[in-house]
Design an enzyme around this catalytic site. Structure first.
Site, short mmCIF file in Angstrom:
data_model
loop_
_atom_site.label_atom_id
_atom_site.label_comp_id
_atom_site.label_asym_id
_atom_site.label_seq_id
_atom_site.Cartn_x
_atom_site.Cartn_y
_atom_site.Cartn_z
N ASN A 12 0.87 -1.18 0.00
CA ASN A 12 0.00 0.00 0.00
C ASN A 12 0.91 1.23 0.00
O ASN A 12 1.53 1.55 1.01
CB ASN A 12 -0.89 -0.04 1.25
CG ASN A 12 -1.78 1.19 1.38
OD1 ASN A 12 -1.77 2.06 0.49
ND2 ASN A 12 -2.52 1.28 2.47
N TRP A 13 0.98 1.90 -1.12
CA TRP A 13 1.88 3.06 -1.24
C TRP A 13 1.29 4.32 -0.62
O TRP A 13 1.93 5.36 -0.59
CB TRP A 13 2.24 3.31 -2.72
CG TRP A 13 2.98 2.18 -3.37
CD1 TRP A 13 3.37 1.01 -2.78
CD2 TRP A 13 3.43 2.10 -4.73
NE1 TRP A 13 4.03 0.21 -3.69
CE2 TRP A 13 4.08 0.85 -4.89
CE3 TRP A 13 3.34 2.96 -5.83
CZ2 TRP A 13 4.63 0.44 -6.11
CZ3 TRP A 13 3.90 2.55 -7.04
CH2 TRP A 13 4.55 1.30 -7.17
N LYS A 14 0.06 4.24 -0.16
CA LYS A 14 -0.62 5.37 0.49
C LYS A 14 -0.46 6.64 -0.36
O LYS A 14 -0.37 6.54 -1.58
CB LYS A 14 -0.10 5.54 1.92
CG LYS A 14 -0.23 4.22 2.70
CD LYS A 14 0.10 4.31 4.15
CE LYS A 14 0.00 2.94 4.80
NZ LYS A 14 0.31 2.94 6.22
N HIS A 97 -9.62 1.01 4.93
CA HIS A 97 -8.34 1.18 5.61
C HIS A 97 -8.55 2.11 6.81
O HIS A 97 -9.37 3.03 6.74
CB HIS A 97 -7.31 1.78 4.64
CG HIS A 97 -5.93 1.75 5.20
ND1 HIS A 97 -5.47 2.72 6.05
CD2 HIS A 97 -4.92 0.85 5.05
CE1 HIS A 97 -4.22 2.42 6.40
NE2 HIS A 97 -3.86 1.29 5.81
N GLU A 169 -5.32 -5.22 10.48
CA GLU A 169 -4.33 -4.18 10.71
C GLU A 169 -4.64 -3.46 12.02
O GLU A 169 -5.43 -2.50 12.01
CB GLU A 169 -4.33 -3.17 9.57
CG GLU A 169 -3.97 -3.75 8.22
CD GLU A 169 -3.41 -2.69 7.27
OE1 GLU A 169 -2.36 -2.94 6.69
OE2 GLU A 169 -4.01 -1.61 7.13
N SER A 217 3.41 -2.32 10.23
CA SER A 217 4.87 -2.26 10.39
C SER A 217 5.59 -3.53 9.94
O SER A 217 6.59 -3.91 10.54
CB SER A 217 5.23 -1.93 11.84
OG SER A 217 4.65 -0.71 12.23
N GLY A 238 3.00 -1.33 4.28
CA GLY A 238 2.96 0.10 3.99
C GLY A 238 4.35 0.62 3.67
O GLY A 238 4.86 0.45 2.57
P1 13P Z 1 2.97 0.20 7.66
O1 13P Z 1 3.54 -1.08 7.07
O2 13P Z 1 3.71 1.42 7.22
O3 13P Z 1 2.81 0.07 9.14
O4 13P Z 1 1.50 0.37 7.04
C1 13P Z 1 0.59 -0.67 7.16
C2 13P Z 1 -0.63 -0.31 6.40
O5 13P Z 1 -1.39 0.55 6.80
C3 13P Z 1 -0.87 -1.02 5.14
O6 13P Z 1 -2.14 -0.79 4.66
#
Ligand code: 13P
Length: 261
Positions: A12-14, A97, A169, A217, A238
């Site tokens: 997930n590149w957000k 999410h 999550e 994480s 993420g």
């Molecule tokens: P991180 O891996 O940066 O904690 O993010 C997890 C996430 O929200 C994936 O959707």
């Protein structure tokens, strides 16, 4: 990990990377990740990068996911993009999410409507569930997971359910750069609880077929520990998915684990 179905490693590149940067990262990933029969590598770039990436990527190696979309197919919903519009481009759609629930006020019912829209458009939902720190401290984890799962999966057929992916999550374990991570036994308990909810709603077979991912994480060092938890079928990554060395190492760890099993 269940050997009968493919492991999913999703990135997930957000809200990171413009179109050019996304394309560059895809190129690096392509160079560093091989095609693995038992592993699906899913990339979720920003909405803007989905279309260019869908034209560039090697479909044997990567699948695409949207990070969100609207539940109506079309109409006067200024600023939104529908699942119907994404149908040709993505195989998966991340829905609910915690960032959407927390920053954009997405309710249980909106998540449910988005799940139905995705299914209607032939897109497999990756439904994110998980408790906040406050809910965890108050002993409400099970209640939160129960409410999120039962609402999100309303009005689906058992057949629809089998194509669905759930990502556990825990919000308190997302993007923690201070060392707070979820313990495998906590993850195992929550994932068993999620499957139990699905079993109660849709029966044993459906609960076994749904793939459940862990997210929070995940990096190249701890991914193996999470993938070894009974009931875990993959990871939603993420921050580490923005670094091609790390993401390729995560995919490789999943591959090594499949080889060993
Ligand atoms: P991180 O891996 O940066 O904690 O993010 C997890 C996430 O929200 C994936 O959707």
């Amino acid at each position: 990990m269940n050997q009968d179905r493919k492991t999913i490693i999703a990135g997930n590149w957000k809200m990171h990377l413009n179109v050019h940067q996304s394309s560059l990262l895809l190129h690096r990933l392509h160079e560093n990740i091989r095609v693995h029969r038992d592993i699906e590598v899913v990339l979720a770039p920003s909405m803007l990068s989905l279309q260019p990436l869908s034209l560039e990527l090697d479909h044997r190696k990567f699948k695409l996911a949207s990070q969100d979309a609207y539940f109506k197919d079309e109409g006067g919903y200024t600023g939104e993009v529908s699942f119907a519009m994404l149908g040709e481009m993505v195989q998966y759609g991340i829905i609910g999410h915690s960032a959407r629930r927390i920053y954009f006020g997405e309710t249980l019912e909106m998540v449910r409507d988005k799940v139905q829209a995705a299914v209607r458009c032939g897109i497999a939902p990756i439904i994110c569930v998980g408790e906040t720190k406050q809910e965890r401290d108050a002993g409400e984890t099970k209640q939160v997971l129960h409410d999120q799962i039962t609402t999100a999966l309303q009005n689906l057929t058992s057949r629809d359910i089998e194509g669905i992916v759930v990502a556990y999550e825990p919000v308190w374990a997302i993007s923690t750069f201070d060392g707070v991570i979820a313990r495998p036994d906590d993850v195992e308990k929550s994932i068993a609880f999620i499957r139990m909810q699905i079993r109660e709603l849709y029966g044993q077979k459906a609960s076994e077929r749904v793939r459940v991912l862990y997210g929070g994480s995940v990096n190249e060092h701890d991914v193996r520990g999470y993938l070894e938890i009974p009931g875990v079928d993959g990871a939603l990554v993420g921050a580490a998915s923005l670094n091609y060395h790390q993401f390729a190492a995560i995919v490789d760890a999943a591959y090594q684990l499949r080889l060993k099993a």
